[in-house]
Scaffold this active site. Structure first.
Site, mmCIF file in Angstrom:
data_model
loop_
_atom_site.group_PDB
_atom_site.id
_atom_site.type_symbol
_atom_site.label_atom_id
_atom_site.label_comp_id
_atom_site.label_asym_id
_atom_site.label_seq_id
_atom_site.Cartn_x
_atom_site.Cartn_y
_atom_site.Cartn_z
ATOM 1 N N ASP A 111 8.225 4.970 -23.701
ATOM 2 C CA ASP A 111 7.842 3.561 -23.747
ATOM 3 C C ASP A 111 9.091 2.697 -23.611
ATOM 4 O O ASP A 111 10.052 2.886 -24.354
ATOM 5 C CB ASP A 111 7.156 3.286 -25.089
ATOM 6 N N SER A 114 1.064 -2.538 -29.876
ATOM 7 C CA SER A 114 1.741 -3.303 -28.835
ATOM 8 C C SER A 114 1.949 -4.756 -29.282
ATOM 9 O O SER A 114 2.535 -4.994 -30.333
ATOM 10 C CB SER A 114 0.940 -3.202 -27.532
ATOM 11 N N HIS A 148 3.347 4.249 -23.517
ATOM 12 C CA HIS A 148 2.816 3.082 -24.211
ATOM 13 C C HIS A 148 1.284 3.059 -24.077
ATOM 14 O O HIS A 148 0.739 3.445 -23.056
ATOM 15 C CB HIS A 148 3.406 1.821 -23.578
#
EC number: 3.1.1.-
Length: 323
Positions: free
Chosen positions: A262, A165, A292
Site C-alpha cells: 500500500d 482508508s 490497499h
C-alpha cells in the site's frame, strides 16, 4: 518517480490477493475513469455488491440524525439485544466515494466479532462537503446517541471508532476532535484503523507503490486531497495532518493495520512509531501480500477476515481494561 522504477507489486502479491485482482464480475462494465463523480459513486456501489453478499444476519435499524449541516443517515447493527460498548464506523472511499451499503459486510462482521453494536455513519462526501464537515457530522452523531442511548438500547459509557482508508483518518481525527474540544460522548476505549492516511504528503511507500490496480497513484492521492480540503492551508490542520496534533498524551488505544504493498503504509508506520515513542497504547500489524482496500474481500481472502478479527479482539480486550 518514473513508473518503471516502482516495485512490480503485482508479481509479489499473495495468491488470495492475486485471485481478487484477476477476478472478473460477470456483466460488470469497466470503471468509468472519465465519468463524473456521481457516475463513479454508482459504479462503486454496483461493484461492491458482490463483496457484500453472504454477510451475517442481525438486527439493523436506520436512524436519521440531525447535525449542524443537516440530517445524516446512520445504520445500527445489533448482534445481540444488549451491548457492552458502541463502535462507530467510518467508511473509506477517498472522501468522495462509498456509503453504508458499500461497507455493509465489514460492519456486520465487526458487529459479530465484537458482540457490540456497530453504528455506520453515512457522512457527507466531498467535494460537495469539505473538511472538516465529515468530522463535525461524526461528532454530532456521537453526541446524539450519547443523549438517546436508552432509546436505542446502547451502551455509550464505552465507545470506539473504526474506519478503513479515508475512514481511518476520519475515525482518528474524530476521536482527537472530541479530546481537543472537550466534548464527551463516552469513554473512547479504542480506535481501529485499517490502512489509513494520516497526513503525510510524501514518503518512500508513496514513491514505490501505487498504480492503476489500486487507484492510489500520486495523481489519485492529490485528487482526493483537493476534493476534501477547502484550501492548501488545511493540509497542516491538526485534524487532517494528524502528525501536527498532540500525539503524546491521551490518545485512545489504537489498533493500526496496514497492507504490505500500500502506498499509504508509511502513514501507518509513522503513526505507530510516534505513539509508541510517547507511551501511547497501540498495536501495529502488517498483512503480507496485500493491497490497499483488502478488507473488502473477505469472501475470497481469509486474511481480510483475520484483519477484522484482529481489530475486534483488540477492541474487546479494551472493553475489559479500565482507563
Amino acid at each position: 518517480m518514473k513508473p518503471e522504477n516502482k516495485i512490480p507489486v503485482l508479481t509479489r502479491l499473495s495468491d488470495e490477493m492475486t485471485a481478487v485482482v484477476n477476478f472478473q464480475q460477470p456483466g460488470l462494465p469497466p470503471w468509468p475513469a472519465d465519468g463524473d463523480i456521481e457516475t463513479q459513486r454508482q459504479y462503486y456501489l454496483l461493484e461492491r455488491r458482490f463483496w457484500n453478499a453472504d454477510a451475517p444476519s442481525m438486527t439493523t435499524r436506520t436512524c436519521v440524525v440531525p447535525t449542524p449541516y443537516g440530517d445524516v443517515t446512520t445504520r445500527l447493527y445489533s448482534p445481540q439485544p444488549t451491548s457492552q460498548a458502541t463502535l462507530y464506523y467510518l467508511h473509506g472511499g477517498g472522501f468522495i466515494l462509498g456509503n453504508l451499503d458499500t461497507h455493509d459486510r465489514i460492519m456486520r462482521l465487526l458487529a459479530r466479532y465484537t458482540g457490540c453494536t456497530v453504528i455506520g455513519i453515512d457522512y457527507s462526501l466531498s467535494p460537495q462537503a469539505r473538511y472538516p464537515q465529515a468530522i463535525e457530522e461524526t461528532v454530532a452523531v456521537c453526541s446524539y446517541f450519547s443523549q438517546h442511548a436508552d432509546e436505542y438500547s446502547l451502551n455509550v459509557e464505552k465507545i470506539g471508532f473504526a474506519g478503513d482508508s479515508a475512514g481511518a483518518m476520519l475515525a482518528l481525527a474524530s476521536a482527537l476532535w472530541l479530546r481537543d474540544k472537550h466534548i464527551r460522548c463516552g469513554n473512547v476505549i479504542a480506535i481501529l484503523l485499517w490502512y489509513g492516511l494520516y497526513g503525510l504528503q510524501d514518503s518512500v511507500s508513496r514513491r514505490l507503490f501505487g498504480g492503476a490496480w489500486d487507484g492510489l497513484t500520486r495523481e489519485d492521492l492529490d485528487m482526493y486531497e483537493k476534493a476534501y480540503l477547502r484550501n492548501e492551508d488545511d493540509r497542516e490542520s491538526p485534524w487532517y495532518c494528524l502528525f501536527n496534533n498532540d500525539l503524546t498524551r491521551d490518545v485512545p488505544p489504537c489498533f493500526i493495520a496496514s497492507a504490505e504493498f500500500d502506498p499509504l503504509i508509511d502513514d501507518s508506520r509513522l503513526l505507530h512509531q510516534t505513539l509508541q515513542a510517547h507511551q501511547q497504547p497501540c498495536e501495529y500489524k502488517m498483512y503480507p501480500g496485500t493491497l490497499h482496500a483488502f478488507l473488502h474481500y473477505s469472501r475470497m481472502m481469509t486474511i481480510a477476515d483475520d484483519a477484522l478479527q484482529d481489530g475486534a479482539r483488540f477492541f474487546m480486550a479494551r472493553m475489559k481494561t479500565p482507563r
